[in-house]
Design a protein around this motif. Sequence first.
Motif, PDB file in Angstrom:
ATOM      1  N   GLU A  82     -12.173 -51.935 -48.848  1.00  0.00           N
ATOM      2  CA  GLU A  82     -11.082 -52.773 -48.679  1.00  0.00           C
ATOM      3  C   GLU A  82     -11.597 -54.250 -48.780  1.00  0.00           C
ATOM      4  O   GLU A  82     -12.582 -54.473 -48.073  1.00  0.00           O
TER       5      GLU A  82
ATOM      6  N   ASP B 215      -4.984 -55.027 -56.457  1.00  0.00           N
ATOM      7  CA  ASP B 215      -6.565 -54.467 -56.193  1.00  0.00           C
ATOM      8  C   ASP B 215      -6.309 -53.362 -57.473  1.00  0.00           C
ATOM      9  O   ASP B 215      -5.629 -52.345 -56.995  1.00  0.00           O
TER      10      ASP B 215
ATOM     11  N   CYS C 212      -9.777 -57.708 -57.884  1.00  0.00           N
ATOM     12  CA  CYS C 212      -8.656 -57.945 -57.357  1.00  0.00           C
ATOM     13  C   CYS C 212      -8.252 -59.449 -57.882  1.00  0.00           C
ATOM     14  O   CYS C 212      -8.826 -60.282 -58.226  1.00  0.00           O
TER      15      CYS C 212
END
Length: 406
Positions: free
Chosen positions: A202, A263, A277
Amino acid sequence: MTKNIKKVVLAYSGGLDTSVILHWLREQYDCEVVTFTADIGQGEELEPARAKAIAAGVREIFIDDLREEFVRDFVYPMFRANALYEGEYLLGTSIARPLIAKRLVEIAVITGADAIAHGATGKGNDQVRFELSAYALKPDIQVIAPWREWDLLSREKLLAYAEARGIPVEMKRASGQSPYSMDANLLHISYEGNELEDPWQEPAADMWRWTIAPEQAPATPAYLELTFAHGDVVAINGQTMTPAIALAELNRIGGTHGIGRADLVENRSVGMKSRGCYETPGGTILLKAHRAMESLTLDREAAHLKDELMPRYASLIYNGYWFSPERRMLQAAIDQTQQVVNGVVRLKLYRGNVTVVGRQSDSDSLFDTAIATFEEDAGAYNQADATGFIRLNALRLRVAGRKRGG
């Protein structure tokens, strides 16, 4: 390696890569270098690039404000097509490259340069976009791509080259400088590299620069009214704005409400998959509003055909074919449909979401309340007509069913 080069126009930012390229071109080609720096809304102070070019002994320096041209002639036409690459990417980097290439070629003509040069690597899409655009506009132009010629294939090697030749660049990252490879313009900002090279990881919360995290956005929604003329936004909340100012304002408002983060893993032109991203707050709002305006004003079959053509149109832009005859052909067809895309769309922005809550067009709406109503329509629509319509459309299905014993 291209030879017989006396003058080169370099796409120049003044950063590490282009500072090294400037010296390398002189060293390898024994040529004069003209620098070109484009302002397409990246939000950076551009005068330091001029100072660095002057300090490097550059005699011809071009720093051009291309923000209005960028949005008017590139971003807006693309959004008339509702373009999305692979269903997610709003093409923020892709659409900027043909404009930069166009200006590089124009400056080459103005200055009598033999070639243009760019700092795109041999792994990415940008080398393709720059060069296809340049060749389309000036077929005999020579292009120098140092990353495909030299062996300076790491930041450490670039820094060592600069230090050995006394080229003034940052020798290490300043405190607070982003560890990502970033590209910004009025349409978006992109991030690649660092932990993003692991598609399972992430992104860090502090990576994002333009948008508030949706969960931290205001608890009160914002309402916007966008006025369209021939498919382009010409006013926000009744205030007339130029294309660049309108997009900047949509970025500001959208960012405040956590709009426009993406993303994704995309398929690059050169064949590899790449994770990136993106923050595209204004573009996300614009796409939603434009489709809403078309839903009210476009004929059904024209709208459906546009949607069928859109993936091809988006791929052309992504892969560098902005100046191709097929993109121009599609643009002409798309622009013809936009003659009726006029009116106002009302939107609600709330914690990362854009919701259409109203649309109207006094002159071009195809929505007929007398026909669409669930109440008594005073004979505007004969419901009994549907019987024959359904039977005709069912004919082939019934014939096939009988053949199969259904």
